[in-house]
Structures are given as structure tokens and as C-alpha cells.
Design a protein around this motif. Structure first.
Motif, PDB file in Angstrom:
ATOM      1  N   UNK A 340       0.812  -1.214   0.000  1.00  0.00           N
ATOM      2  CA  UNK A 340       0.000   0.000   0.000  1.00  0.00           C
ATOM      3  C   UNK A 340       0.842   1.258   0.000  1.00  0.00           C
ATOM      4  N   UNK A 341       1.921   1.260   0.762  1.00  0.00           N
ATOM      5  CA  UNK A 341       2.795   2.443   0.785  1.00  0.00           C
ATOM      6  C   UNK A 341       3.447   2.674  -0.568  1.00  0.00           C
ATOM      7  N   UNK A 342       3.851   1.582  -1.221  1.00  0.00           N
ATOM      8  CA  UNK A 342       4.449   1.728  -2.550  1.00  0.00           C
ATOM      9  C   UNK A 342       3.436   2.237  -3.563  1.00  0.00           C
ATOM     10  N   UNK A 370      -5.442   5.235   7.777  1.00  0.00           N
ATOM     11  CA  UNK A 370      -4.915   6.508   7.268  1.00  0.00           C
ATOM     12  C   UNK A 370      -4.219   6.334   5.924  1.00  0.00           C
ATOM     13  N   UNK A 371      -3.607   5.171   5.702  1.00  0.00           N
ATOM     14  CA  UNK A 371      -2.982   4.901   4.404  1.00  0.00           C
ATOM     15  C   UNK A 371      -4.051   4.713   3.335  1.00  0.00           C
ATOM     16  N   UNK A 372      -5.158   4.053   3.693  1.00  0.00           N
ATOM     17  CA  UNK A 372      -6.269   3.928   2.750  1.00  0.00           C
ATOM     18  C   UNK A 372      -6.856   5.276   2.387  1.00  0.00           C
ATOM     19  N   UNK A 373      -6.950   6.189   3.365  1.00  0.00           N
ATOM     20  CA  UNK A 373      -7.454   7.541   3.100  1.00  0.00           C
ATOM     21  C   UNK A 373      -6.529   8.273   2.135  1.00  0.00           C
ATOM     22  N   UNK A 374      -5.220   8.144   2.354  1.00  0.00           N
ATOM     23  CA  UNK A 374      -4.254   8.783   1.451  1.00  0.00           C
ATOM     24  C   UNK A 374      -4.426   8.281   0.021  1.00  0.00           C
ATOM     25  N   UNK A 375      -4.636   6.981  -0.115  1.00  0.00           N
ATOM     26  CA  UNK A 375      -4.802   6.409  -1.449  1.00  0.00           C
ATOM     27  C   UNK A 375      -6.092   6.870  -2.114  1.00  0.00           C
ATOM     28  N   UNK A 376      -7.194   6.889  -1.363  1.00  0.00           N
ATOM     29  CA  UNK A 376      -8.480   7.230  -1.977  1.00  0.00           C
ATOM     30  C   UNK A 376      -8.530   8.709  -2.359  1.00  0.00           C
ATOM     31  N   UNK A 377      -7.776   9.535  -1.688  1.00  0.00           N
ATOM     32  CA  UNK A 377      -7.733  10.955  -2.042  1.00  0.00           C
ATOM     33  C   UNK A 377      -6.892  11.213  -3.287  1.00  0.00           C
TER      34      UNK A 377
END
Length: 498
Positions: A340-342, A370-377
Motif C-alpha cells: 500500500x505504501x508503494x 490513514x494509508x487507505x485515506x491517502x490512497x483514496x484521495x
């Protein structure tokens, strides 16, 4: 009464004191002529009383205004059309706190209609933009762009806003600060506007920095990476400190440097088994030497987690024969987090959509929200809408309370589609009516109502009014939340009609 001495003489006499030096003769003569000063007082007391009288006389003395020596500094005229009155009033409500959460939507309307934020609102707009500089610099610059030419002119004249202006002198700012953490943040913003100049400024003093400071400063290099950075990043990959080499390795891979991709790809190939499982170490001496060259590992992170996090996500397709979603499903929670981070780091829109679809459908355990939120944004509106359209079609209970798909949708920054809007409102009402609301559930549900309010599609207002009719009559906090939801949606509908 004699003419009073210059105010500067009185101030100097008070500052120096009278214990070792008598007041000047002109001051002493004037003190003696003042009926307002007690003649029995000592020099120090009389002097203090005299300067109080002198200060009052100085204030009462008429002063002639001097004409300006040069031409007046006038803001440049705007080239766009003035905003419509309804839009101007809406922006005022957003900037004054009534509809703060809608400011991004208002800024988008301003830019879409090629107008500008009214001049009286510019100080508030620039204040909001300055608060975003470290968190989201591109967004802050968008605010200034919406303010027109006058906003840029105003930003140049306030030290707190100067960096938002297009002509900001980054070279001077770089020389004025020496703290590594401040320089790293400044470097990131400089890279946004002039990446080559920022890299050259960092390179000039690079060898003089301690390894720890180098590691901190490299955080600012993560913005705007390109092939132009390959040479300097490769040349810098020689310090003794492992942490610096690890950061440089990640930057080389993000910049797409062929040698780093080939070397780390060799390590990745060595840890992949035939079934797609990943080993945590390498056994051959040449692989260990290659790992050491690029900084090695930092405990408790293992080799598989490190490579999954820093390698381009699409590169694994060469060594793993499974389809990405099937492979991700077989990985351990910490490995999925590294993937996910990559995906969030590398610019690969197709892989972002594919991974988010995997997240929404499988909800892998222990994945950081919070990582999922970063991705969806990071998803464009069209890709996000298609993703949720498919999810709502395939899964009846996709928006369940405390489910990951619901939380990610609630953390978008732009409005939902009509279908997602209707599905979310129905689900919020079902949760409100069909559950025994303990304290934790009430708290979570109230937060979801607040987050959903600025995201509803304005076109569903008539339908929304029918759905929320009974909810607005409640006497608890949810009655107020339902009323706020209606008011906000009505406001946005009128604004979109401007």
C-alpha cells in the motif's frame, strides 16, 4: 514659561539617570520654570514628571504629513471577470467560518468560471493558504491563484505569505535558515516550483552536512523527482551512514533510475518463491553485498517488507506469476501494508485503482486506515466513481458501519456521485433507526453524518429533503445534524447554479 528642550534630550536624561550625572543645563532651566513640578522634589522625581509633560506636549504638537517620495504602490488590475454576487457571498460564508468545509469546492468554482475571490476576502484566503503550506503546498498555491493578481501582489508584501507568491526568492530563504528540518520543508516547496535549482542548492553544501542532517534534508528531495536527479542521487550514494543510503535508494527508485531498479530487482527475484511467497532474507554472498551497497535493513523491517515498500508496484509482475489481487490476498498483513505504501508513493493510476478495489472488497486485516485515506484521495473523481459504482453493484452491504469502504468514502475531498450519495444517506438513516445506539455507536455515527454532509451531490436535494423529514424533527444531536445536512446541501445547490 521657557521653551521646552527637545524631547530627545529629556529622554536621554531619564535614560542615563541623575545619580552620577546632573541633567543638562537646558533641562534643569526648564524644570525650574515648570509650575506643575513640585519644587521640593529631587532631580530624578522632577525629571520623570517633566518628561511626562513633555511627552504629552509632543503628542499635541501638530505634524505635517509628508507627501510620498515615490509613486504609490497600487495592486494590479484583474484580467478575469468579477465574481457573481451569489458566489461572492458564498465565498464570504466559507472564509468567515459558516461553511469552512466547502472552501475547496468554492475555490474550484472560482477557477472553473475564470473569476477571482473578491479583494475584501483576500486576507482571510491567504491566511488559510499559509496554514496549508507545509501540509499541502500545491493546494495552498491553488488558493492564491484563485485570488487573482491582487492575491499574489498582497502575498509579496506580507512576510507570512511571501512564499505563496510566484516571485518568492528561494535562494535568499535557503541562505537565511540553517536548521535541517526547516530546510527540508523549504526544499520540498522549492522543488515544487524549480526542482533543478533546489537540487543544486542542496548539492553545494551537501558534503558539509552531518549524516543525520543529510538524512533529514533528503526528505525534501522526494518532490518532483525525475531523470535529471539520477546523476546527483547516484553520486551521493556513498556515505558511511546506512540510513542515508537507504533514503537515497528509495529516491533513486522513485526517480526511475535504471541501475537501482535492476539491482533491487535482482534482490526481489531472489526472495520470490514459485508460489509467490516471499523470503525474508537472502543467502548468496553477492546478494548480501548488493543489499549492503544500498544501505541494508533497519530492524524490525525485513527484506521482503523493505522491497515491497520501495520498489515500483508494477515491477513485481515480472517475478510473481499470480494476478496482483490474488497475490496480495496471500500476503501477510505487514506485507500488504508495504504494498500500500508503494502504491501511494509511485505514480501509477491503474495500479492505484486495482489496489483500492482490492482494499474495498477484501478489507485486509490490520491495514492502516490513514494509508487507505491517502490512497483514496489520490484518485481522480471519475476513477473513484467507477470504483464505487462497481462495489455498490456487487456488494449489498458495502457501506456498513465501521467498514473500510464507508470510511474511505467519507474521507474524500470532492463530492460523491448521485448513486453513492443516495446509498450513503439510506445507510446513515438505517443505522440511526435500526440500532441500539450505545455511546460508541452514537459517537461514530455522528462523525459519519458530519463527514458526509459536504460530500453529498447537490442535485439530490429534493430527494434528500424527503428522506430527512422525520430525522430533522428529532430532539437529539442527530436532529441538528440532519438539519445541517439539508442546509449545507441547499447552499451548495444554489452555489452551483450561479
Amino acid at each position: 514659561m521657557t521653551t521646552p528642550p527637545p524631547y530627545s534630550s529629556l529622554l536621554r536624561a531619564v535614560t542615563l539617570g541623575t545619580a552620577r550625572r546632573d541633567p543638562p543645563a537646558e533641562v534643569a532651566t526648564w524644570l525650574a520654570s515648570l509650575d506643575a513640578v513640585d519644587p521640593t522634589a529631587d532631580d530624578a522625581e522632577r525629571l520623570l514628571a517633566a518628561i511626562a509633560v513633555g511627552e504629552r506636549l509632543e503628542r499635541l504638537r501638530p505634524h505635517r504629513a509628508r507627501p510620498p517620495s515615490g509613486p504609490a504602490d497600487v495592486a494590479p488590475a484583474e484580467t478575469g471577470s468579477p465574481p457573481a454576487l451569489r458566489l461572492a457571498r458564498g465565498l464570504q460564508l466559507m472564509l468567515e467560518g459558516t461553511y469552512t468545509e466547502l472552501l475547496d469546492e468554492g475555490i474550484d468554482l472560482v477557477l472553473e468560471r475564470k473569476t477571482y475571490v473578491p479583494p475584501p476576502l483576500l486576507p482571510a484566503l491567504l491566511q488559510r493558504a499559509a496554514a496549508l503550506m507545509e501540509e499541502d503546498f500545491p493546494r495552498a498555491r491553488t488558493y492564491v491563484r484563485a485570488g487573482g493578481r491582487r492575491a499574489n501582489w498582497l502575498a509579496e508584501r506580507n512576510p507570512d505569505w511571501a512564499e505563496l507568491a510566484t516571485g518568492f526568492d528561494y535562494v535568499r530563504a535557503w541562505r537565511a535558515t540553517d536548521q535541517p528540518s526547516h530546510r527540508a520543508k523549504l526544499l520540498a516547496r522549492w522543488r515544487f516550483t524549480a526542482p533543478d535549482a533546489a537540487r543544486e542548492a542542496l548539492a553545494k553544501g551537501w558534503s558539509d552536512q552531518s549524516p543525520r542532517n543529510q538524512e533529514i534534508l533528503l526528505e525534501g528531495m522526494a518532490v518532483g523527482l525525475s531523470a535529471a536527479d539520477h546523476s546527483w542521487l547516484r553520486e551521493s550514494l556513498s556515505p558511511k551512514r546506512k540510513g542515508v543510503r537507504r533514503v537515497l535508494t528509495a529516491l533513486l527508485l522513485r526517480a526511475g533510475e535504471p541501475e537501482a531498479i535492476a539491482d533491487l530487482g535482482e534482490l526481489a527475484r531472489a526472495i520470490v518463491s514459485e508460489g509467490g511467497d516471499l523470503r525474508t532474507t537472502v543467502v548468496h554472498a553477492e546478494h548480501k553485498e548488493l543489499l549492503k551497497k544500498y544501505g541494508g535493513l533497519k530492524a524490525p523491517q525485513t527484506l521482503d517488507q523493505w522491497l515491497l515498500e520501495i520498489m515500483p508496484p508494477s515491477s513485481w509482475d515480472e517475478w510473481v506469476k499470480l494476478k496482483p489481487p490474488t497475490w496480495w490476498l496471500s500476503l501477510k498483513p505487514l506485507q500488504v501494508r508495504s504494498v500500500g505504501r508503494a502504491v501511494a508513493t509511485f505514480d501509477n493510476p491503474g495500479r492505484k485503482v486495482e489496489f483500492l478495489d482490492f482494499l474495498l472488497r477484501e478489507s485486509p486485516p490490520q491495514f492502516p486506515a490513514e494509508l487507505g485515506v491517502e490512497l483514496v484521495r489520490q484518485l481522480p473523481d471519475a476513477a473513484f466513481d467507477r470504483l464505487y459504482e462497481s462495489l455498490l453493484t456487487d456488494q449489498r452491504d458495502a457501506l456498513r458501519l465501521r467498514g473500510l469502504p464507508r470510511w474511505l468514502a467519507l474521507n474524500r475531498r470532492s463530492a460523491w456521485s448521485e448513486r453513492l450519495t443516495r446509498a450513503m444517506v439510506r445507510r446513515l438513516l438505517d443505522d440511526l433507526e435500526n440500532r441500539q445506539l450505545d455511546y460508541a455507536t452514537q459517537r461514530d455515527l455522528a462523525l459519519h453524518w458530519k463527514l458526509a454532509t459536504p460530500l453529498l451531490h447537490p442535485a439530490v436535494f429534493s430527494w434528500l429533503r424527503q428522506q430527512l423529514h422525520s430525522a430533522t424533527e428529532r430532539y437529539d444531536a442527530f436532529g441538528k445534524l440532519a438539519t445541517t445536512m439539508l442546509q449545507t446541501t441547499a447552499f451548495r445547490r444554489e452555489l452551483s447554479r450561479t
